[in-house]
Enzyme design. Structure first.
Site: not given
Ligand SMILES: CC(C)CC(=O)C(=O)O
Ligand SMILES: [Mg+2]
Ligand SMILES: NC(=O)C1=CN([C@@H]2O[C@H](COP(=O)(O)OP(=O)(O)OC[C@H]3O[C@@H](n4cnc5c(N)ncnc54)[C@H](O)[C@@H]3O)[C@@H](O)[C@H]2O)C=CC1
Length: 359
Positions: A144, A191, A223, A247, A251
């Site tokens: 990032y 990884k 993975d 990140d 999710d």
């Molecule tokens: C939008 C990104 C900069 C960050 C992201 O997806 C997150 O921090 O969960």
């Molecule tokens: Mg995110």
């Protein structure tokens, strides 16, 4: 005797505006109930800031952030930029910049399932029951923040995945310290079979692990980790990983807690603490009053605990969320086919129920 704290509220874009209002209302109610003095200021960031000033993170917002005791953030993002990758100024740049400027290198993402939501996930209840994972996502390094390049003919692009030893060391230490207060297990995800940055990551975590012989260490490839999370979430206690992998994995892990709308986070590091749901601005539901406000409310609970040391107050918020879920109230994302229609509600009604349960 209460405490006096200055809180900067940055609602951002889309559902960020809708849910952050509830995180703030909960903080105000806690201040009133416990005789604290919380002063709120507002800042702009993201698409709203680009529209107003041309800059996704105006200097004024950054200055207010530096002067605050903690920041409550919503989300940034707008379909306009997602649909046009050629745009140079983008809402996400604001979020990345504030994380870097404030030195917020450790992003804590607790994945704790409320028993009341066992049926909300697409994962079987018997796999989920008792899951409790604390992610440490490194937040100011990795791909990032590495150099970005695009050739003059626009046909080739690259983003540098880069880590320095000190960056891995400091996040690893935070993860090990936290593991000592939990079930004493750290799983480091990388990884390292392919990436040099991951080989440095693994080498450094192995060194830090020696300082914590009482904590069990496991190294796992990303993975495999993505698969194990869904197969057997209970095997994980603390997970430490880089910015990109963290990140994505979190999710995925939101399904263990039932929904993206349930996951709060705390970003800490060199200065003030920054609290935000892990979700984005959710164009698909923005402006409809449907978003789940609980991730913002639980982010406020993390603020009370981590930045202000107000553990009783933080627990009061968590108990109010729990009580609301026990009463059967659900936003759309955590309802299922057994939920009575009368109990399915929007952002404001749900936030209101939590407030009632706080008192
Ligand atoms: C939008 C990104 C900069 C960050 C992201 O997806 C997150 O921090 O969960
Ligand atoms: Mg995110
Ligand atoms: N921290 C941030 O500000 C983040 C910003 N983004 C930005 O947000 C925008 C949308 O990104 P997406 O990939 O769609 O991710 P998203 O997290 O906004 O949404 C993903 C899915 O989860 C649902 N969802 C998210 N939060 C919810 C809530 N509180 N209640 C109910 N449902 C919820 C959405 O409706 C959507 O179906 C993009 O512009 C992206 O760049 C994405 C992730 C993090």
């Amino acid at each position: 005797m209460g405490v006096a704290k200055k809180i900067l509220v940055i609602p951002g874009d889309g559902i960020g505006q809708e849910v952050t209002a509830w995180g703030q209302k909960v903080l105000s109610a806690i201040a009133e109930n416990f005789k604290h003095e919380f002063t709120f200021e507002e800042g702009i960031m993201g698409h709203v800031a680009i529209e107003a000033t041309g800059n996704p993170l105006p200097d004024e917002t950054l200055e207010k952030a530096r002067k605050s005791d903690a920041i409550l953030f919503g989300a940034i993002g707008h379909a306009k930029y997602d649909n046009d990758p050629t745009l140079k100024v983008r809402p996400e740049q604001g979020l990345l910049k504030i994380r870097k400027e404030l030195g917020l290198y450790a992003n804590l993402r607790p994945i704790k399932l409320f028993d009341e939501l066992l049926e909300a996930s697409s994962i079987k209840p018997e796999i989920l029951r008792g899951s409790d994972i604390l992610f440490f996502r490194e937040l100011t390094g990795d791909v990032y923040f590495g150099e970005k390049n695009r050739t003059a003919d626009r046909n080739t692009a690259s983003d540098l995945m880069i880590y320095h030893r000190y960056e891995v060391e400091r996040i690893a230490r935070k993860a090990y310290e936290a593991a000592r207060t939990r079930r004493s297990k750290v799983c480091s995800v990388d990884k390292a079979n392919v990436l040099e940055a991951s080989r440095l990551w693994r080498e450094v975590v192995q060194e830090v692990a020696k300082e914590y012989p009482d904590v069990e260490t496991e190294h796992m490839f990303i993975d495999n980790a993505a698969m194990q999370l869904i197969k057997d979430p209970k095997r994980f206690d603390v997970v430490v990983t880089g910015n990109l992998f963290g990140d994505i994995l979190t999710d995925e892990a939101s399904q263990i807690a039932g929904s993206m709308g349930m996951l709060a986070s705390a970003s800490i590091g060199d200065s003030t603490g920054f609290y935000e749901p892990i979700h984005g601005s959710a164009h698909d539901i923005a402006g409809k009053g449907l978003a789940n406000p609980l991730a913002s409310i639980l982010s406020a609970a993390l603020m009370l605990d981590i930045s202000f040391g107000l553990k009783t107050e933080s627990q009061r918020v968590i108990k109010a969320v729990e009580a609301t879920l026990r009463q059967g109230y659900r936003t759309m994302d955590i309802a299922n086919k057994h939920t009575e229609n009368a109990l399915i509600m929007g952002t404001d009604a749900m936030g209101g129920k939590v407030l009632e349960n706080l008192n």
